[in-house]
Design a protein around this motif. Structure first.
Motif, PDB file in Angstrom:
ATOM      1  N   CYS A   1       0.828  -1.222   0.066  1.00 38.09           N
ATOM      2  CA  CYS A   1      -0.013   0.147  -0.003  1.00 38.09           C
ATOM      3  C   CYS A   1       0.735   1.161  -0.052  1.00 38.09           C
ATOM      4  O   CYS A   1       1.048   1.607   1.085  1.00 38.09           O
ATOM      5  CB  CYS A   1      -0.879  -0.059   1.231  1.00 38.09           C
ATOM      6  SG  CYS A   1      -1.904  -1.667   1.378  1.00 38.09           S
TER       7      CYS A   1
ATOM      8  N   GLY B   1       4.481   7.212  -1.304  1.00 32.71           N
ATOM      9  CA  GLY B   1       5.849   6.471  -1.364  1.00 32.71           C
ATOM     10  C   GLY B   1       6.815   6.839  -0.614  1.00 32.71           C
ATOM     11  O   GLY B   1       7.926   6.770  -1.012  1.00 32.71           O
ATOM     12  N   GLY B   2       6.486   7.803   0.543  1.00 28.14           N
ATOM     13  CA  GLY B   2       7.567   7.951   1.669  1.00 28.14           C
ATOM     14  C   GLY B   2       8.487   6.850   1.902  1.00 28.14           C
ATOM     15  O   GLY B   2       9.616   6.898   1.949  1.00 28.14           O
ATOM     16  N   LYS B   3       7.646   5.762   2.181  1.00 30.75           N
ATOM     17  CA  LYS B   3       8.402   4.390   2.617  1.00 30.75           C
ATOM     18  C   LYS B   3       9.210   3.544   1.256  1.00 30.75           C
ATOM     19  O   LYS B   3      10.071   3.050   1.553  1.00 30.75           O
ATOM     20  CB  LYS B   3       7.268   3.612   3.533  1.00 30.75           C
ATOM     21  CG  LYS B   3       7.048   4.344   4.782  1.00 30.75           C
ATOM     22  CD  LYS B   3       5.897   3.609   5.532  1.00 30.75           C
ATOM     23  CE  LYS B   3       5.434   4.343   6.605  1.00 30.75           C
ATOM     24  NZ  LYS B   3       4.234   5.172   5.927  1.00 30.75           N
TER      25      LYS B   3
ATOM     26  N   ASP C   1      -0.506   0.199  -5.351  1.00 27.30           N
ATOM     27  CA  ASP C   1      -1.507   0.908  -4.468  1.00 27.30           C
ATOM     28  C   ASP C   1      -2.854   0.614  -5.192  1.00 27.30           C
ATOM     29  O   ASP C   1      -2.767   0.422  -6.644  1.00 27.30           O
ATOM     30  CB  ASP C   1      -1.088   2.293  -4.524  1.00 27.30           C
ATOM     31  CG  ASP C   1      -1.894   2.878  -3.307  1.00 27.30           C
ATOM     32  OD1 ASP C   1      -1.477   3.110  -2.289  1.00 27.30           O
ATOM     33  OD2 ASP C   1      -3.029   3.280  -3.480  1.00 27.30           O
TER      34      ASP C   1
ATOM     35  N   ARG D   1      -3.012   8.256  -6.705  1.00 32.56           N
ATOM     36  CA  ARG D   1      -2.036   8.314  -5.996  1.00 32.56           C
ATOM     37  C   ARG D   1      -0.679   7.395  -6.394  1.00 32.56           C
ATOM     38  O   ARG D   1       0.423   7.876  -6.030  1.00 32.56           O
ATOM     39  CB  ARG D   1      -2.735   7.473  -4.434  1.00 32.56           C
ATOM     40  CG  ARG D   1      -3.630   8.263  -3.970  1.00 32.56           C
ATOM     41  CD  ARG D   1      -4.282   7.775  -2.643  1.00 32.56           C
ATOM     42  NE  ARG D   1      -3.484   7.435  -1.687  1.00 32.56           N
ATOM     43  CZ  ARG D   1      -2.889   8.061  -0.768  1.00 32.56           C
ATOM     44  NH1 ARG D   1      -3.489   9.502  -0.356  1.00 32.56           N
ATOM     45  NH2 ARG D   1      -2.246   7.958   0.401  1.00 32.56           N
TER      46      ARG D   1
ATOM     47  N   ASP E   1      -5.669  -3.858  -6.249  1.00 31.85           N
ATOM     48  CA  ASP E   1      -6.066  -3.877  -5.163  1.00 31.85           C
ATOM     49  C   ASP E   1      -4.969  -5.060  -4.450  1.00 31.85           C
ATOM     50  O   ASP E   1      -4.930  -6.181  -4.875  1.00 31.85           O
ATOM     51  CB  ASP E   1      -7.368  -4.629  -5.023  1.00 31.85           C
ATOM     52  CG  ASP E   1      -7.858  -4.955  -3.625  1.00 31.85           C
ATOM     53  OD1 ASP E   1      -7.426  -5.048  -2.699  1.00 31.85           O
ATOM     54  OD2 ASP E   1      -9.220  -4.862  -3.509  1.00 31.85           O
ATOM     55  N   ALA E   2      -4.439  -4.716  -3.283  1.00 36.23           N
ATOM     56  CA  ALA E   2      -3.547  -5.787  -2.693  1.00 36.23           C
ATOM     57  C   ALA E   2      -4.181  -6.852  -2.378  1.00 36.23           C
ATOM     58  O   ALA E   2      -3.330  -7.934  -2.690  1.00 36.23           O
ATOM     59  CB  ALA E   2      -2.712  -5.060  -1.509  1.00 36.23           C
TER      60      ALA E   2
ATOM     61  N   ASP F   1       2.326  -1.438   5.028  1.00 33.58           N
ATOM     62  CA  ASP F   1       1.970  -0.097   5.668  1.00 33.58           C
ATOM     63  C   ASP F   1       0.331   0.022   5.360  1.00 33.58           C
ATOM     64  O   ASP F   1       0.025   0.741   4.467  1.00 33.58           O
ATOM     65  CB  ASP F   1       2.710   1.042   5.094  1.00 33.58           C
ATOM     66  CG  ASP F   1       2.528   2.503   5.837  1.00 33.58           C
ATOM     67  OD1 ASP F   1       2.201   2.230   7.109  1.00 33.58           O
ATOM     68  OD2 ASP F   1       2.408   3.486   5.372  1.00 33.58           O
TER      69      ASP F   1
HETATM   70  C1  LIG Z   1      -1.186   4.668   5.012  1.00 35.72           C
HETATM   71  S1  LIG Z   1      -1.301   5.073   3.231  1.00 35.72           S
HETATM   72  C2  LIG Z   1       0.285   4.281   2.503  1.00 35.72           C
HETATM   73  C3  LIG Z   1       1.235   5.269   2.821  1.00 35.72           C
HETATM   74  C4  LIG Z   1       2.597   5.066   2.191  1.00 35.72           C
HETATM   75  N1  LIG Z   1       3.035   3.624   2.582  1.00 35.72           N
HETATM   76  C5  LIG Z   1       3.745   5.944   2.448  1.00 35.72           C
HETATM   77  O1  LIG Z   1       4.549   5.808   3.306  1.00 35.72           O
HETATM   78  O2  LIG Z   1       3.784   6.972   1.668  1.00 35.72           O
HETATM   79  C6  LIG Z   1      -2.329   3.607   2.702  1.00 35.72           C
HETATM   80  C7  LIG Z   1      -2.513   3.556   1.207  1.00 35.72           C
HETATM   81  O3  LIG Z   1      -3.208   2.160   0.921  1.00 35.72           O
HETATM   82  C8  LIG Z   1      -3.890   2.403  -0.196  1.00 35.72           C
HETATM   83  N2  LIG Z   1      -4.921   1.421  -0.086  1.00 35.72           N
HETATM   84  C9  LIG Z   1      -5.671   1.303   0.422  1.00 35.72           C
HETATM   85  N3  LIG Z   1      -6.599   0.166   0.243  1.00 35.72           N
HETATM   86  C10 LIG Z   1      -5.710  -0.588  -0.557  1.00 35.72           C
HETATM   87  C11 LIG Z   1      -5.758  -1.990  -1.094  1.00 35.72           C
HETATM   88  N4  LIG Z   1      -6.761  -2.871  -0.908  1.00 35.72           N
HETATM   89  N5  LIG Z   1      -4.860  -2.218  -1.865  1.00 35.72           N
HETATM   90  C12 LIG Z   1      -3.787  -1.566  -2.091  1.00 35.72           C
HETATM   91  N6  LIG Z   1      -3.871  -0.306  -1.505  1.00 35.72           N
HETATM   92  C13 LIG Z   1      -4.592   0.181  -0.969  1.00 35.72           C
HETATM   93  C14 LIG Z   1      -4.462   3.776  -0.276  1.00 35.72           C
HETATM   94  O4  LIG Z   1      -4.706   4.242  -1.556  1.00 35.72           O
HETATM   95  C15 LIG Z   1      -3.135   4.624   0.294  1.00 35.72           C
HETATM   96  O5  LIG Z   1      -2.228   5.188  -0.617  1.00 35.72           O
END
Ligand SMILES: C[S@@+](CC[C@H](N)C(=O)[O-])C[C@H]1O[C@@H](n2cnc3c(N)ncnc32)[C@H](O)[C@@H]1O
Length: 423
Positions: free
Chosen positions: A234, A238-240, A255, A260, A282-283, A300
């Motif tokens: 997720c 992209g910080g991580k 993602d 995004r 979708d993950a 994350d």
């Molecule tokens: C907490 S943020 C992630 C922040 C990111 N890891 C960073 O460090 O910048 C959660 C992300 O999960 C994505 N997301 C939500 N449901 C998801 C899914 N089922 N599969 C993949 N990504 C998902 C959202 O679009 C969002 O960008």
């Protein structure tokens, strides 16, 4: 053109009634109004419980539902009178005009009377407001599991203006000197009074990115990933992902949101991380189809985001226990599917920017009870830096809290757990 006070009140109404993040509405604010609207909206969101109580103390009956915008205009005006240095007559005149134009004449008269009383009683009202908790009951319910003293400190941290934290790609000390920034125990840089990020040194050179100090800890906790195949499930914005690339990992970033993910791609381009593979999916679907095996997974996970209230005070009012429960169900499903793509011996790093223990401590307790093929790998000070606050819990997981002052001026609330797949 809409005046900034009316625009702000409409945005506040949308945030609170439609449960939208302020960041998603910022494009509705003209560039020239941004500093004022930003300050007003954030002040209202941080102090909403007290502002509402003060307003209701001056009203004999509820403002009719069809005129709810008048309530947001009044709350904003009270915020300006009590906490911003704007001329009182300007606040009153424009608020009354806005209410007359958008609601009705009678409410305009009422607004005039209320706001004059607020000006006259400013000193007493400020004292009353200090005694009102900024946490609505629905948010306090989310804090189940914390001690009363912790809840008091969490509550006090709502008023803290968060500083700007930066993760550097290369020489931290040299960049800190250029930026006149503090260096925190994990190597993040901290600026207390920063200009626009694009104006800071080496932005265009892609030498760093903005990242709350707590958000940088999950990838630090993963340890050495150089040359390893890592999937960031997720990933956006992209910080991580950037941290993983900086550590030399071979990264696949997923993602669910193409928009995004596009932001992530632009961020990676600025930072010169051009080898990262991206996929909008979708993950859950990806994990079910298990197209590849990885040495490490960063989950994350999507969450209630309630740990970010210093930067996004709207979460105090638009998120509740039900959100945490719903997100926890999705996190559980993601966690369970991870073994489909994780090699035996591989690392699963789970993190959430939620303050709710439902999405953190309780989630992992339940997962480990039913998944004996994983064990916790304790996170250590060697991984995340030596803090004088109790970041590392007894079982080797990490819980950061907004008032932790090892990073003077706090940090977001994260829960982080590093696990290894043993069979
Ligand atoms: C907490 S943020 C992630 C922040 C990111 N890891 C960073 O460090 O910048 C959660 C992300 O999960 C994505 N997301 C939500 N449901 C998801 C899914 N089922 N599969 C993949 N990504 C998902 C959202 O679009 C969002 O960008």
């Amino acid at each position: 053109m809409i005046n900034p006070r009316l625009n702000s009140a409409k945005i506040i109404q949308k945030i609170l009634e439609e449960k939208v993040f302020f960041g998603d509405l910022k494009k509705q604010i003209p560039e020239k109004d941004l500093p004022f609207c930003n300050m007003l909206i954030l002040t209202v969101l941080r102090r909403l419980t007290a502002l509402r109580q003060i307003l209701h103390g001056f009203l004999n009956k509820k403002i009719p539902n069809k005129h709810r915008l008048a309530e947001y205009l009044l709350i904003s005006a009270i915020a300006e009178i009590l906490y911003m240095q704007t001329a009182e007559y300007a606040v009153i005149n424009e608020t009354v005009k806005n209410i007359r134009n958008t609601c009705d004449k009678f409410l305009g008269g009422l607004a005039n009377a209320v706001l004059r009383k607020v000006c006259a009683q400013k000193k007493e009202l400020l004292q009353t407001a200090e005694k009102i908790s900024p946490l609505p009951d629905s948010f306090v319910e989310l804090l189940a599991g914390y001690e009363a003293a912790q809840v008091r400190q969490i509550s006090a941290s709502v008023m803290q203006q968060p500083p700007l934290d930066i993760t550097a790609k290369g020489d931290v000390a040299a960049l800190a000197q250029k930026m006149k920034a503090d260096v925190l125990p994990n190597g993040s840089l901290r600026l207390y009074d920063a200009p626009k990020v694009q104006q800071l040194p080496e932005y265009n050179a892609g030498a760093w990115w903005v990242q709350d100090v707590a958000a940088s800890l999950p990838v630090l906790a993963m340890g050495d990933v150089a040359g390893k195949k890592v999937i960031d499930l997720c990933a956006a914005p992209g910080g991580k992902t950037a941290q993983l690339c900086a550590k030399g990992a071979d990264v696949t970033a997923l993602d669910i949101s193409e928009a995004r993910l596009e932001t992530l791609r632009q961020n990676m381009q600025r930072l010169g991380f051009d080898k990262v593979k991206t996929q909008a999916i979708d993950a859950l679907e990806y994990l079910r189809s298990a197209p590849a095996q990885f040495d490490a997974i960063l989950l994350d996970a999507p969450c209630s985001a309630t740990g970010t209230f210093r930067r996004h005070p709207e979460v105090l009012h638009i998120k509740n226990r039900q959100d945490a429960v719903e997100q926890a169900a999705l996190q559980k499903e993601l966690l369970e599917l991870c073994e489909n793509v994780l090699k035996v011996g591989g690392i699963l790093l789970y993190s959430v920017c939620s303050i709710s223990q439902i999405e953190g401590e309780r989630q992992i307790d339940a997962f480990l009870q039913t998944h004996q093929n994983y064990k916790i790998v304790p996170i250590t000070a060697a991984d995340i830096g030596a803090w004088h606050d109790a970041l590392i819990l007894k079982n080797g997981t990490v819980r950061t809290l907004p008032y932790y002052a090892g990073a003077q001026k706090g940090m977001d609330s994260f829960f982080i757990c590093k696990m290894q797949r043993i069979i």
